[in-house]
Design a protein around this motif. Structure first.
Motif, short mmCIF file in Angstrom:
data_model
loop_
_atom_site.label_atom_id
_atom_site.label_comp_id
_atom_site.label_asym_id
_atom_site.label_seq_id
_atom_site.Cartn_x
_atom_site.Cartn_y
_atom_site.Cartn_z
N GLY A 1 62.79 81.17 53.87
CA GLY A 1 64.17 80.78 54.16
C GLY A 1 65.06 81.05 52.97
N THR A 2 66.18 81.69 53.23
CA THR A 2 67.16 81.93 52.17
C THR A 2 68.51 81.40 52.64
N GLU A 3 69.31 81.01 51.69
CA GLU A 3 70.66 80.53 52.02
C GLU A 3 71.64 81.67 51.84
N ASP A 4 72.58 81.76 52.75
CA ASP A 4 73.61 82.79 52.69
C ASP A 4 74.69 82.33 51.71
N CYS A 5 74.38 82.43 50.42
CA CYS A 5 75.28 81.96 49.37
C CYS A 5 76.35 82.99 49.07
N SER A 6 77.45 82.52 48.58
CA SER A 6 78.52 83.39 48.13
C SER A 6 78.37 83.56 46.62
N ILE A 7 77.67 84.61 46.23
CA ILE A 7 77.42 84.85 44.81
C ILE A 7 78.74 85.06 44.07
N LYS A 8 79.68 85.75 44.71
CA LYS A 8 80.97 85.99 44.05
C LYS A 8 81.66 84.68 43.71
N SER A 9 81.57 83.70 44.62
CA SER A 9 82.18 82.40 44.35
C SER A 9 81.48 81.69 43.20
N MET A 10 80.15 81.79 43.16
CA MET A 10 79.41 81.15 42.08
C MET A 10 79.74 81.78 40.73
N LEU A 11 79.99 83.08 40.72
CA LEU A 11 80.29 83.77 39.46
C LEU A 11 81.67 83.40 38.93
N LYS A 12 82.51 82.80 39.76
CA LYS A 12 83.84 82.36 39.31
C LYS A 12 83.75 81.14 38.41
N ASN A 13 82.63 80.42 38.46
CA ASN A 13 82.42 79.28 37.58
C ASN A 13 82.01 79.84 36.21
N VAL B 1 61.92 86.60 57.31
CA VAL B 1 62.95 85.98 56.48
C VAL B 1 63.98 85.38 57.41
N VAL B 2 64.35 84.14 57.17
CA VAL B 2 65.39 83.47 57.94
C VAL B 2 66.52 83.14 56.97
N THR B 3 67.71 83.60 57.30
CA THR B 3 68.88 83.31 56.47
C THR B 3 69.63 82.15 57.09
N VAL B 4 69.86 81.12 56.30
CA VAL B 4 70.53 79.91 56.75
C VAL B 4 71.96 79.93 56.24
N ALA B 5 72.91 79.58 57.10
CA ALA B 5 74.31 79.53 56.70
C ALA B 5 74.52 78.50 55.61
N LYS B 6 75.45 78.79 54.71
CA LYS B 6 75.69 77.85 53.60
C LYS B 6 76.22 76.51 54.09
N THR B 7 76.71 76.44 55.32
CA THR B 7 77.21 75.19 55.87
C THR B 7 76.12 74.37 56.57
N PHE B 8 74.92 74.93 56.70
CA PHE B 8 73.81 74.22 57.34
C PHE B 8 73.40 73.03 56.46
#
Length: 90
Positions: free
Chosen positions: A29-41, A71-78
């Protein structure tokens, strides 16, 4: 340690992590993260970029096909943290 040594060391670690997990689990299981948003920190940007999330995910996707896994991708809102808060690693 030169930059190519760091690259090779990181590549080797990603290969080991992905192979071990795919061999030992039928579903990854992987989370559909927004890497670009994380890099803004700015406090965490270097640490996030050094982890090589995209390369790790790519290795998982390749190896699950090779081993016949999934592989199952889980939405970041899950709400996984709330739903599985009592789950503990084996």
């Amino acid at each position: 340690m030169g930059s190519s040594d760091c690259f090779n060391s990181r590549k080797d670690m990603l290969d080991k992590i992905s192979t071990e997990n795919v061999k030992n689990h039928d579903i990854i299981g992987t989370e559909d993260c927004s890497i670009k948003s994380m890099l803004k920190n700015h406090n965490l940007a270097k640490a996030f970029s050094e982890v090589s999330w995209v390369q790790l995910r790519t290795r998982f996707e390749y190896k699950v096909k090779w081993y016949g896994k999934q592989v199952v991708t889980v939405a970041k809102t899950f709400p996984s943290s709330q739903l599985f808060s009592n789950c503990a690693p084996e």
